[in-house]
Design a protein around this motif. Structure first.
Motif, PDB file in Angstrom:
ATOM      1  N   UNK B 309      37.991  29.346   2.331  1.00  0.00           N
ATOM      2  CA  UNK B 309      36.872  29.017   3.217  1.00  0.00           C
ATOM      3  C   UNK B 309      36.574  30.161   4.170  1.00  0.00           C
ATOM      4  N   UNK B 310      37.617  30.778   4.696  1.00  0.00           N
ATOM      5  CA  UNK B 310      37.381  31.908   5.584  1.00  0.00           C
ATOM      6  C   UNK B 310      36.747  33.054   4.834  1.00  0.00           C
ATOM      7  N   UNK B 312      34.867  32.697   2.290  1.00  0.00           N
ATOM      8  CA  UNK B 312      33.498  32.251   2.048  1.00  0.00           C
ATOM      9  C   UNK B 312      32.602  32.571   3.233  1.00  0.00           C
ATOM     10  N   UNK B 313      33.148  32.396   4.437  1.00  0.00           N
ATOM     11  CA  UNK B 313      32.331  32.607   5.632  1.00  0.00           C
ATOM     12  C   UNK B 313      32.124  34.073   5.942  1.00  0.00           C
ATOM     13  N   UNK B 319      29.292  32.976  -1.842  1.00  0.00           N
ATOM     14  CA  UNK B 319      27.940  32.434  -1.671  1.00  0.00           C
ATOM     15  C   UNK B 319      27.029  32.939  -2.768  1.00  0.00           C
ATOM     16  N   UNK B 323      25.017  30.511  -5.249  1.00  0.00           N
ATOM     17  CA  UNK B 323      23.553  30.496  -5.275  1.00  0.00           C
ATOM     18  C   UNK B 323      23.019  30.876  -6.649  1.00  0.00           C
ATOM     19  N   UNK B 348      36.452  22.760  -2.171  1.00  0.00           N
ATOM     20  CA  UNK B 348      35.807  22.030  -1.074  1.00  0.00           C
ATOM     21  C   UNK B 348      34.386  21.603  -1.414  1.00  0.00           C
ATOM     22  N   UNK B 349      33.967  21.890  -2.620  1.00  0.00           N
ATOM     23  CA  UNK B 349      32.632  21.449  -3.013  1.00  0.00           C
ATOM     24  C   UNK B 349      31.501  22.159  -2.316  1.00  0.00           C
ATOM     25  N   UNK B 350      31.734  23.385  -1.871  1.00  0.00           N
ATOM     26  CA  UNK B 350      30.706  24.081  -1.091  1.00  0.00           C
ATOM     27  C   UNK B 350      29.494  24.472  -1.915  1.00  0.00           C
ATOM     28  N   UNK B 353      26.140  21.124  -2.034  1.00  0.00           N
ATOM     29  CA  UNK B 353      25.071  20.728  -1.107  1.00  0.00           C
ATOM     30  C   UNK B 353      23.754  21.434  -1.385  1.00  0.00           C
ATOM     31  N   UNK B 388      36.281  15.069  -0.962  1.00  0.00           N
ATOM     32  CA  UNK B 388      35.128  15.938  -1.157  1.00  0.00           C
ATOM     33  C   UNK B 388      33.975  15.135  -1.744  1.00  0.00           C
ATOM     34  N   UNK B 506      39.779  36.081  13.447  1.00  0.00           N
ATOM     35  CA  UNK B 506      40.687  35.339  12.584  1.00  0.00           C
ATOM     36  C   UNK B 506      40.132  35.228  11.177  1.00  0.00           C
ATOM     37  N   UNK B 507      38.817  35.108  11.098  1.00  0.00           N
ATOM     38  CA  UNK B 507      38.181  35.017   9.788  1.00  0.00           C
ATOM     39  C   UNK B 507      38.521  36.211   8.932  1.00  0.00           C
TER      40      UNK B 507
END
Lengths: 154, 620
Positions: B309-310, B312-313, B319, B323, B348-350, B353, B388, B506-507
């Motif tokens: 997740x980090x 990903x951000x 992403x 996409x 996490x199913x990102x 959405x 999720x 931290x990311x």
């Protein structure tokens, strides 16, 4: 001049004419709209009206998004949030890249792809907030849209 | 002639006598950009090269060029590498003509007291004759071994003659002092030489006689490395890492251990991305040398999900993957009223959405959306998949899309059968299969990937979207894998560095750890433990092609969206989207790093029709 003559004319106060006020506020840019919300309570209430922000978001979108978009956006958090979280940073970054030599132009035209991208990011943001509210998210408060908030050195 | 002369300088200068491809990329790009024009000053130093830090008189260019070609030939032909690998004294390549002369004389064992001292002197602003670096090799015919008795004991150099011990003792006192002939350059060069306080005092005032006497032997000074600048250290670091990997490959663990101890100080002399990459690779090598295999890689999936997740951000890779895959799926689902997506790695199913939202805004209204998520078993028995699924269901309900979810727990994708998935026939339901960074895990056992591809075909999807890392980390030879991985992860770390986040974020740290764990797996693990078996797009194309899939071209919409997405990221000008025969690749500068491709089962596969009898038509 006689003071009497002046008093006979009706004094015009824009606060009495909310629809005119809204028409005026509709034409403002984002920052000014936020500032106008600090003027008085009436203006604050009006500035919270999502339709103003809807107009702001898609003012320069060509083609304009279909009406089916509205319920989705409202459900995901509303136009004001959409503007603050997605549209403003996206437009400013894309605009800066495209209108390189023309910095004084405020109008930024953006395509359906840009609109779609903003909506997708908005949806992802909503999903992440779901996760955090549900208690499953970590307290670090990370957001996948953080990259939009970071300053870009252009 | 001038052009190739310049390239030779670039090649030999930057590689310092070793393979050019392993020199750090910063050197290559730095030099590569300036070979544009040829205007030179006739009488003085060549301006172009002076900008790069090389001082050569324009009148000597041809001569130096010739000597460099000679040097290249000499280095290419004989085993000069080990000689250089242990030679811990470096010459200052700023004075290119002096440098090349010294290198040549080392190899040819020429008495070089008559070094082009006139040239050196004329370059030297202070014109001090004592600053000649002269190597008189005439006394010694065996010149191949350099024994270094410092704490880095690298005596065991394979394939080189041993150096007699008694001469070694004598040589302890004689420190061969390498002085730069260009007096004006001495200060910065020696200032960087932090390891040698004694040598730094060898100033330009030493008498010529002392130097001549010193140069009578070939032995090394007792202290290692005169490091001229950190670019050189960077190159040295890469070489040491590769040498260590090679030693491991040759099962020479003692030597690998000695080399490994060198890496630490070298790595800490670097900055930024290079240092982090080197640290991770060094730790991975340590695990391999000392046989430490922590079994943590795939056990704690919630931890690795957090790291992901980090990642990903922080940067656009995942992403981009989501996409572009979503766009392909959306286009494939264009007119379907019921759609079903099978996600091989739900995590996490990102990804979903955005797809749900795009389906909601589809011109004809949203279809019914079914999602089947596959995930690994959780150690604490929580049902991560259901959580999720629940979140996605909430989202779908909010925006008005009919949604169903099913989760399947599987240790490996090969355990999956198409029948369990409760698929409806393709007339009723359009199926898409999505795999983001999952398929490469199957490559350990050869039958697995074929089984999975067969299952995919049995699902009769309209489209299969695959995103994989664009690198070959699955070759049979360890050293090749190591080399590939070093370059690949260097690019990745560079892009993280360029992402504009303030360093202690931290990311950023978590993203680097996410990549670091992949590095550990690629380098230190073997067999079933090594799951990060990345393969290139070309290799996947071959696999899919021979398994009976046709490629589907990702459209221009996907390309535009991806480009726009990348433009939003800080450091966005470093990322590149490329189209490669219908597939999209995201890379950092010139290096592609991940690739998205789309497939469908080859038309006219009669076997598929046989399977339709197994499915019951749903009752409407």
């Amino acid at each position: 001049m006689e003071g009497n003559v002046k008093e006979k004319r009706p004094r015009f106060c824009v606060n009495d004419h909310v629809d005119i006020l809204m028409e005026i506020l509709k034409r403002l840019d984002g920052r000014s709209l936020c500032v106008s919300a600090c003027v008085c309570r009436l203006w604050c209430t009006i500035a919270r009206n999502d339709s103003l922000w809807e107009h702001l978001c898609f003012r320069h979108a060509s083609p304009p998004p279909s009406s089916g978009v509205r319920p989705v956006i409202v459900a995901l958090g509303g136009y004001k949030r959409l503007y603050m979280v997605c549209v403003r940073p996206v437009l400013s970054r894309l605009g800066r890249l495209r209108i390189a030599g023309d910095s004084d132009r405020d109008r930024r035209v953006w395509t359906r792809d840009g609109v779609q991208l903003s909506l997708s990011l908005f949806c992802v943001d909503y999903y992440e907030r779901l996760g955090r509210l549900g208690g499953g998210g970590d307290a670090s408060g990370g957001s996948s849209l953080m990259f939009l908030c970071k300053p870009v050195n252009v | 002639m001038k052009r190739e002369h310049q390239e030779t300088i670039g090649g030999a200068g930057s590689s310092n006598g070793n393979k050019a491809e392993s020199s750090s990329s910063s050197m290559a790009t730095g030099k590569g950009k300036l070979w544009v024009e040829d205007d030179q000053d006739a009488g003085g130093m060549d301006e172009l090269l002076a900008v790069l830090g090389y001082k050569i008189k324009s009148s000597e260019m041809a001569d130096v060029a010739q000597k460099l070609e000679q040097l290249e030939m000499v280095l290419g032909s004989e085993d000069g590498f080990s000689h250089l690998a242990s030679d811990t004294v470096h010459y200052n390549p700023s004075d290119l003509s002096g440098w090349v002369q010294n290198m040549l004389s080392e190899f040819n064992n020429l008495p070089s007291t008559d070094l082009d001292s006139s040239i050196l002197l004329s370059n030297n602003q202070d014109s001090q004759p004592s600053t000649i670096t002269s190597l008189d090799f005439s006394n010694n015919s065996q010149s191949k071994v350099f024994v270094d008795d410092s704490e880095y004991d690298l005596r065991a150099i394979p394939g080189v003659a041993a150096y007699p011990q008694k001469e070694f003792d004598k040589s302890n006192d004689r420190k061969r002092m390498k002085l730069t002939p260009d007096g004006s350059n001495t200060a910065p060069a020696l200032a960087v030489n932090s390891l040698q306080s004694s040598n730094s005092s060898c100033s330009t005032s030493s008498s010529p006689q002392a130097i001549m006497a010193v140069s009578g032997t070939l032995s090394e000074p007792t202290r290692p490395v005169v490091l001229i600048d950190s670019q050189e250290t960077g190159v040295h670091l890469v070489h040491t890492l590769l040498a260590c990997a090679e030693a491991i490959q040759q099962e020479n663990l003692k030597f690998a251990d000695a080399l490994f101890k060198l890496i630490g100080p070298l790595a800490s002399s670097q900055a930024g991305a290079m240092r982090k990459v080197a640290t991770y690779f060094a730790k991975a090598l340590a695990r391999r040398i000392y046989k430490i295999f922590p079994q943590d890689y795939y056990l704690d999936s919630s931890y690795s999900d957090t790291l992901e997740m980090h990642f990903y951000e922080t940067c656009p890779y995942i992403k981009f993957a989501h996409f572009t895959a979503n766009q392909a799926i959306l286009e494939a689902f264009a007119n379907a009223s019921r759609v079903h997506v099978i996600d091989f790695g739900l995590k996490q199913g990102m990804q979903w959405p955005a797809l749900i939202q795009a389906l909601a805004l589809r011109p004809g209204g949203p279809p019914t959306f079914r999602l089947t998520g596959i995930g690994p078993p959780q150690p604490d028995n929580t049902d991560a998949l259901q959580q999720v699924g629940w979140k996605l269901a909430q989202l779908a309900q909010t925006i008005g899309v009919k949604f169903e979810f099913r989760g399947f727990v599987a240790n490996s994708l090969a355990d999956l059968e198409a029948e369990i998935l409760d698929l409806r026939p393709p007339e009723v339901e359009a199926v898409a299969v999505n795999s983001v960074f999952e398929l490469h895990r199957l490559l350990d056992r050869p039958g697995d990937i074929d089984k999975v591809l067969g299952s995919i075909k049995a699902m009769r999807p309209k489209i299969v979207t695959i995103v994989e890392q664009e690198a070959n980390h699955n070759g049979p030879v360890f050293l090749d894998r190591f080399n590939e991985a070093l370059h690949y992860y260097s690019s990745l770390f560079d892009s993280l560095e360029g992402s504009g986040l303030t360093p202690p974020s931290q990311d950023l740290v978590m993203s680097e750890l996410y990549l670091g764990r992949q590095i550990y797996n690629v380098v230190a693990c073997e067999g079933a433990d090594r799951v990060e078996r990345h393969e290139t797009l070309a290799q996947w194309r071959t696999r899919f092609g021979s398994a009976g899939f046709d490629p589907v071209h990702l459209g221009s919409n996907a390309f535009k969206q991806a480009s726009m997405l990348l433009a939003l990221f800080a450091g966005g000008d470093g990322y590149r989207v490329e189209e490669n025969n219908g597939c999209l690749m995201l890379g950092w500068h010139t290096r592609p790093l991940i690739a998205t491709s789309a497939w469908r089962p080859a038309a006219g596969d009669s076997q598929l029709r046989v399977n339709s009898a197994e499915f019951e038509l749903p009752s409407q």
